[in-house]
Design an enzyme around this catalytic site. Structure first.
Site, PDB file in Angstrom:
ATOM      1  N   LYS A  33       0.821  -1.220   0.000  1.00 18.93           N
ATOM      2  CA  LYS A  33       0.000   0.000   0.000  1.00 18.93           C
ATOM      3  C   LYS A  33       0.850   1.262   0.000  1.00 18.93           C
ATOM      4  CE  LYS A  33      -4.447  -1.404   1.855  1.00 18.93           C
ATOM      5  NZ  LYS A  33      -5.486  -1.115   2.848  1.00 18.93           N
ATOM      6  N   LYS A  68     -12.220  -3.233  -6.222  1.00 18.20           N
ATOM      7  CA  LYS A  68     -13.047  -2.047  -6.413  1.00 18.20           C
ATOM      8  C   LYS A  68     -12.244  -0.896  -6.995  1.00 18.20           C
ATOM      9  CE  LYS A  68     -12.617  -1.583  -1.431  1.00 18.20           C
ATOM     10  NZ  LYS A  68     -13.317  -1.866  -0.192  1.00 18.20           N
ATOM     11  N   LYS A 113      -6.687 -10.001  -8.615  1.00 19.51           N
ATOM     12  CA  LYS A 113      -7.827 -10.079  -7.718  1.00 19.51           C
ATOM     13  C   LYS A 113      -8.929  -9.111  -8.169  1.00 19.51           C
ATOM     14  CE  LYS A 113      -8.679  -9.652  -2.832  1.00 19.51           C
ATOM     15  NZ  LYS A 113      -8.176  -9.376  -1.506  1.00 19.51           N
TER      16      LYS A 113
END
Ligand code: TRP
Length: 344
Positions: A114, A209, A206
């Site tokens: 991240k 969103k 994966k």
């Protein structure tokens, strides 16, 4: 010492939820509600470890609450609440920041992913994210945590924190409580095959969103027509569906669609593979669409309906937060006494 069985899980309010969230987490939560005491949290404090637009954070918090309910969680049986409404999460997280070691946090792969190349510019909150997650779980002395693969490392860290706390404060724990251990070692709770739903455009990634292509995912609030259209457009390859012997070597998209079918049907993947072996994708996609619409459209209709009543969702969270606080507060008070804080 044995601890009563208690389930805790959390979902971040950072965008619309996808089929991945539904199959991997939400649809399973309702399986536990008759077996355990369960707490399901909307982790708004975790969300702001990356900047969130306040209006969106507010709406998404109600959105996740609606998704919990639409997935079949009964707010009378489960404690459904948002993290920031129970102050003990933040208090426990501070104690845990002082228990966890920098070396442990440095090993967390999610932080590395991240924070990316701009590590110096990541928030301090993102770095200590796992100690807040440990606090979420342990402030209730939860024993079981339904989590996907991507959160296993964080759960292991929660176990390490529990163990180190029990060890570092062993003397006061022994004198102030009758037990040897103050915190349990929370275990992952994953029933059935772990479901990892991949992108409909690229079976090696994966379903996310944050993917710029909306066709790469099925959102939990997509209507029947949108679901059907996205499955029709889903990437496949020109060959017929494989049988088990052929395997899925190099056919990630085929494997993903069969996996989605199996998860929706709640059938073992092997059975589904055997049933469709040798068929063309055009045929299989028809069946998949039918099943997906039949199982997901009622959930998405209910989700949309619930989102239209924010007052109701807010009252669910308020009532849940009060019930959660009633469990967390005595544990927090005892923790403070164990640490040596005056007033606890
Ligand atoms: N980190 C989890 C995720 O992003 C969310 C989460 C926060 C959580 N606290 C938790 C999950 C406690 C399980 C238990 O998916």
């Amino acid at each position: 010492m044995s601890f009563p069985e208690r389930v805790f899980s959390g979902v971040q309010p950072t965008g619309t939820l996808t089929l991945g969230n539904y199959l991997g987490a939400l649809s399973r939560f309702s399986d536990y509600q008759d077996k355990y005491e369960c707490l399901y949290c909307v982790v708004d404090m975790h969300a702001i470890t990356m900047w969130q637009d306040p209006k969106e954070l507010h709406a998404n918090t109600l959105g996740v609450t609606a998704a919990y309910l639409a997935s079949g969680l009964d707010p009378a049986k489960n404690i459904i609440f948002n993290q920031s409404q129970v102050a003990a999460h933040a208090e426990m997280a501070w104690v845990f920041n002082c228990v966890t070691r920098i070396g442990w946090l440095n090993r967390m792969t999610q932080f590395k992913e991240k924070a990316g190349k701009h590590r110096e510019n990541a928030s301090a909150g993102l770095y200590v994210y796992p100690s807040l997650m440990a606090a979420d779980i342990l402030v209730y002395r939860a024993t079981h945590v339904p989590v996907g693969d991507d959160q296993k490392q964080h759960l292991e860290l929660a176990r390490d924190i529990a163990q180190k706390f029990n060890h570092d404060y062993a003397d006061t724990i022994r004198t102030q409580t009758n037990g040897e251990e103050f915190f349990p070692q929370p275990e992952p709770l994953i029933e059935g095959p772990a479901m990892r739903v991949m992108s409909l455009r690229d079976g090696t990634k994966k379903m996310s969103k944050s993917d710029p292509s909306d066709n790469s995912r099925i959102n939990m609030d997509d209507d029947a027509d949108t679901i059907a259209q996205k499955i029709r457009k889903a990437k496949t390859d020109p060959d017929a569906l494989p049988s088990l012997e052929d395997g899925f070597e190099g056919r990630a998209e085929a494997e993903n669609l069969l996996g989605i079918y199996a998860a929706l049907a709640k059938e073992p993947k092997n059975d589904v593979v055997t049933r469709f072996a040798g068929q063309q994708f055009s045929e299989f996609k028809k069946e998949l669409t039918e099943l997906a619409v039949e199982t997901l459209a009622p959930v998405s209709n209910e989700l949309v309906r619930l989102k239209g009543d924010p007052g109701h969702l807010e009252s669910v969270l308020k009532a849940g937060s009060e019930r959660a606080a009633a469990i967390a507060e005595p544990i927090m008070k005892q923790t403070k006494a164990i640490v040596g804080f005056v007033g606890a």
